[in-house]
Design a protein around this motif. Structure first.
Motif, short mmCIF file in Angstrom:
data_model
loop_
_atom_site.label_atom_id
_atom_site.label_comp_id
_atom_site.label_asym_id
_atom_site.label_seq_id
_atom_site.Cartn_x
_atom_site.Cartn_y
_atom_site.Cartn_z
N LEU A 1 3.94 -2.27 32.48
CA LEU A 1 2.50 -2.67 32.19
C LEU A 1 2.09 -2.25 30.67
N THR A 2 1.06 -3.07 30.16
CA THR A 2 0.57 -2.85 29.12
C THR A 2 -0.80 -2.01 29.17
N ALA A 3 -1.08 -1.32 28.19
CA ALA A 3 -2.18 -0.57 28.12
C ALA A 3 -2.91 -0.48 26.65
N VAL B 1 4.58 2.45 30.56
CA VAL B 1 3.35 1.98 30.00
C VAL B 1 3.61 1.59 28.50
N LEU B 2 3.46 0.52 28.11
CA LEU B 2 3.79 -0.07 26.76
C LEU B 2 2.27 -0.55 26.18
N VAL B 3 1.94 0.11 25.03
CA VAL B 3 0.84 -0.32 24.04
C VAL B 3 1.55 -1.39 23.50
N GLY B 4 1.46 -2.48 23.65
CA GLY B 4 2.08 -3.69 23.33
C GLY B 4 1.22 -4.37 21.99
N ASP B 5 1.98 -5.17 21.02
CA ASP B 5 1.10 -5.45 20.20
C ASP B 5 0.22 -6.78 20.52
N SER B 6 0.45 -7.25 21.94
CA SER B 6 -0.41 -8.15 22.64
C SER B 6 -1.90 -7.78 22.52
N LEU B 7 -2.15 -6.47 22.06
CA LEU B 7 -3.58 -6.02 22.05
C LEU B 7 -4.11 -6.80 20.87
N VAL C 1 5.81 2.38 22.31
CA VAL C 1 4.57 1.76 21.45
C VAL C 1 5.37 0.68 20.73
N ASP C 2 4.86 -0.58 20.41
CA ASP C 2 5.14 -1.75 19.78
C ASP C 2 5.06 -1.19 18.37
N LEU C 3 6.07 -1.57 17.61
CA LEU C 3 5.78 -1.74 16.14
C LEU C 3 5.09 -3.09 15.62
N VAL D 1 9.71 3.34 20.55
CA VAL D 1 9.23 2.35 20.20
C VAL D 1 9.90 1.01 20.63
N LYS D 2 9.05 -0.20 20.55
CA LYS D 2 9.64 -1.48 21.03
C LYS D 2 9.72 -2.27 19.49
N LEU D 3 10.48 -3.11 19.36
CA LEU D 3 10.50 -4.11 18.23
C LEU D 3 11.36 -5.31 18.34
N GLY E 1 14.37 -2.80 22.84
CA GLY E 1 14.51 -4.31 22.12
C GLY E 1 13.68 -5.44 22.54
N HIS E 2 13.64 -6.35 22.03
CA HIS E 2 12.96 -7.55 22.52
C HIS E 2 13.43 -8.83 22.00
N VAL E 3 13.98 -9.73 23.03
CA VAL E 3 14.55 -11.09 22.57
C VAL E 3 14.08 -12.30 23.17
N ILE F 1 15.77 -3.61 26.97
CA ILE F 1 15.36 -4.79 26.29
C ILE F 1 14.60 -5.68 27.18
N VAL F 2 13.66 -5.97 26.55
CA VAL F 2 12.59 -7.14 26.88
C VAL F 2 13.30 -8.41 26.67
N LEU F 3 13.32 -9.09 27.77
CA LEU F 3 13.65 -10.65 27.67
C LEU F 3 12.34 -11.54 28.05
N GLY G 1 11.69 -8.27 32.06
CA GLY G 1 11.53 -9.49 31.84
C GLY G 1 10.07 -9.92 31.98
N ILE G 2 9.87 -11.02 31.30
CA ILE G 2 8.53 -11.39 31.08
C ILE G 2 8.68 -12.91 31.05
N GLY G 3 8.37 -13.54 32.02
CA GLY G 3 8.51 -15.11 32.13
C GLY G 3 10.11 -15.36 31.85
N GLN H 1 10.31 -5.80 35.62
CA GLN H 1 9.27 -6.87 35.08
C GLN H 1 8.33 -6.37 34.48
N VAL H 2 7.66 -6.83 33.19
CA VAL H 2 6.54 -6.65 32.76
C VAL H 2 5.48 -7.53 32.50
N LEU H 3 4.19 -7.15 32.42
CA LEU H 3 3.27 -8.11 32.30
C LEU H 3 2.12 -7.25 31.39
N VAL H 4 1.27 -8.33 30.81
CA VAL H 4 0.00 -7.71 30.14
C VAL H 4 -1.02 -7.39 31.11
N THR H 5 -1.51 -6.20 31.23
CA THR H 5 -2.37 -5.70 32.34
C THR H 5 -3.57 -6.51 32.36
O1 KIV Z 1 3.11 -6.72 23.42
C1 KIV Z 1 3.23 -6.92 24.66
O2 KIV Z 1 2.37 -6.90 25.54
C2 KIV Z 1 4.61 -6.95 24.60
C3 KIV Z 1 4.73 -7.48 26.18
C4 KIV Z 1 4.26 -8.55 26.84
C5 KIV Z 1 6.46 -7.28 26.64
O3 KIV Z 1 5.39 -7.17 24.15
#
Ligand code: KIV
Length: 258
Positions: free
Chosen positions: A21-23, A40-46, A82-84, A112-114, A137-139, A180-182, A203-205, A213-217
């Protein structure tokens, strides 16, 4: 249990599904970590969820590191990734190394995730891994390429596109990524990729056949004003928060509080 990167591959081997999940700050990180999420992913969805941008593109490395430092203080058990953000790693391995290095040094990231699996990105992933920086990774739908993709659209829907995403995922694994995130691809394609890789797919979707599975918190808590079609809300905190604020205003105006 304190989660390390190699644990994820063991879990895949044991068919134990992985949760992520993201934070975006100390409190959200504490909540998801305390609840027992594995990663815990600090995703760039922030950029969109917390900072109100329309896409993830405007987010800077300094901005995400500011949030990541706060989130790091709330995580005690989960693997912390952490997302780049856009343009902090696309200019080549040296730029990627600097950005990833900052995520590890300044925000305590364990990985890191890219986004992307094209040739140059695979070389960058290999360079980071060789330097001792774990990479996720993330594709599929890679939001940093939203304009190239023509919107936040499902990817891999034609046989050729599916084949390309599979090839990218294999190349990312070969480059040394640990997971790897799909994102937003057909379930059957995600299944094929998950079966082809030794590293876990998150996976997400992307249907039920991924290794996790990952989702945005903010989406699962029902805090976001908008959420993608594949997200699920397990609570409706936005409405509850509005009601709480309305009640406070009413009680103050009616001299019922304090
Ligand atoms: O930025 C993000 O929150 C993500 C996830 C949704 C995988 O990349």
């Amino acid at each position: 249990m304190v989660v390390k990167i190699h644990q994820l591959t063991h879990w895949k081997q044991q068919s134990r599904l992985i949760t992520a999940l993201t934070a975006w700050d100390y409190t959200s990180a504490q909540i998801v970590d305390q609840a027992g999420v594995d990663l815990v992913l600090v995703g760039d969805s922030l950029a969109m969820v917390t900072l109100g941008y329309d896409t993830t593109l405007p987010l800077t490395l300094d901005e995400i590191l500011h949030h990541a430092r706060a989130a790091r203080r709330g995580v005690k058990q989960a693997l912390f990734v952490v997302d780049l953000p856009f343009l902090s790693y696309q200019l080549g391995s040296e730029a990627a190394m600097r950005s990833a290095g900052r995520a590890l040094k300044e925000a305590g990231a364990q990985a890191v995730k890219l986004e992307g699996g094209y040739e140059a990105m695979v070389l960058t992933i290999a360079a980071l891994v060789q330097a001792g920086i774990p990479v996720m990774g993330h594709v599929g739908l890679t939001p940093q390429s939203v304009h190239q993709l023509g919107g936040f659209r499902r990817q891999g829907t034609s046989p050729e596109a599916g084949e390309r995403i599979l090839r990218e995922a294999i190349a990312i694994e070969k480059a040394g990524a640990f997971a790897i995130v799909l994102e937003h691809i057909p379930a059957e394609l995600a299944k094929q990729i998950s079966q082809s890789l030794a590293i876990p797919t998150i996976g997400i979707g992307a249907g039920p056949h991924c290794d996790g599975q990952v989702l945005v918190t903010a989406d699962i808590l029902g805090l976001s004003s908008w959420r993608p079609p594949f997200a699920k809300s397990y609570a409706n905190l936005r409405d509850q928060a509005v009601q709480a604020v309305q009640q406070f205003c009413q009680e103050v105006r009616e001299e019922k509080f304090p």
